[in-house]
Design a protein around this motif. Sequence first.
Motif, PDB file in Angstrom:
ATOM      1  N   ASN A  39      -6.101  11.597 -29.246  1.00 36.04           N
ATOM      2  CA  ASN A  39      -7.434  12.175 -29.366  1.00 36.04           C
ATOM      3  C   ASN A  39      -7.648  12.903 -30.684  1.00 36.04           C
ATOM      4  N   SER A  40      -6.576  13.263 -31.391  1.00 37.30           N
ATOM      5  CA  SER A  40      -6.753  13.960 -32.668  1.00 37.30           C
ATOM      6  C   SER A  40      -7.193  12.968 -33.743  1.00 37.30           C
ATOM      7  N   LYS A  41      -7.839  13.498 -34.788  1.00 35.36           N
ATOM      8  CA  LYS A  41      -8.418  12.628 -35.809  1.00 35.36           C
ATOM      9  C   LYS A  41      -7.377  12.118 -36.794  1.00 35.36           C
TER      10      LYS A  41
END
Length: 66
Positions: free
Chosen positions: A6-8
């Motif tokens: 979910n992190s960019k």
Amino acid sequence: MGDIANSKQVTLLEVVEKLLDKGVVISGDLILSCGNVDLVYLNLKLVLTSVQTLLEGNTIKKDVNL
């Protein structure tokens, strides 16, 4: 591993660290044949984990078998 997905920005080091922490099993089959005759069949399994994770898993298994 959901938090990493979910992190960019994800670094390769973070992915490898998570894989080694949890452990991964990759399996596959390789068949060598000639003229529709199977000559060699290989069932391959690759276990990728850290030594610490492997030892912790063995400790848990030993405790369960008692």
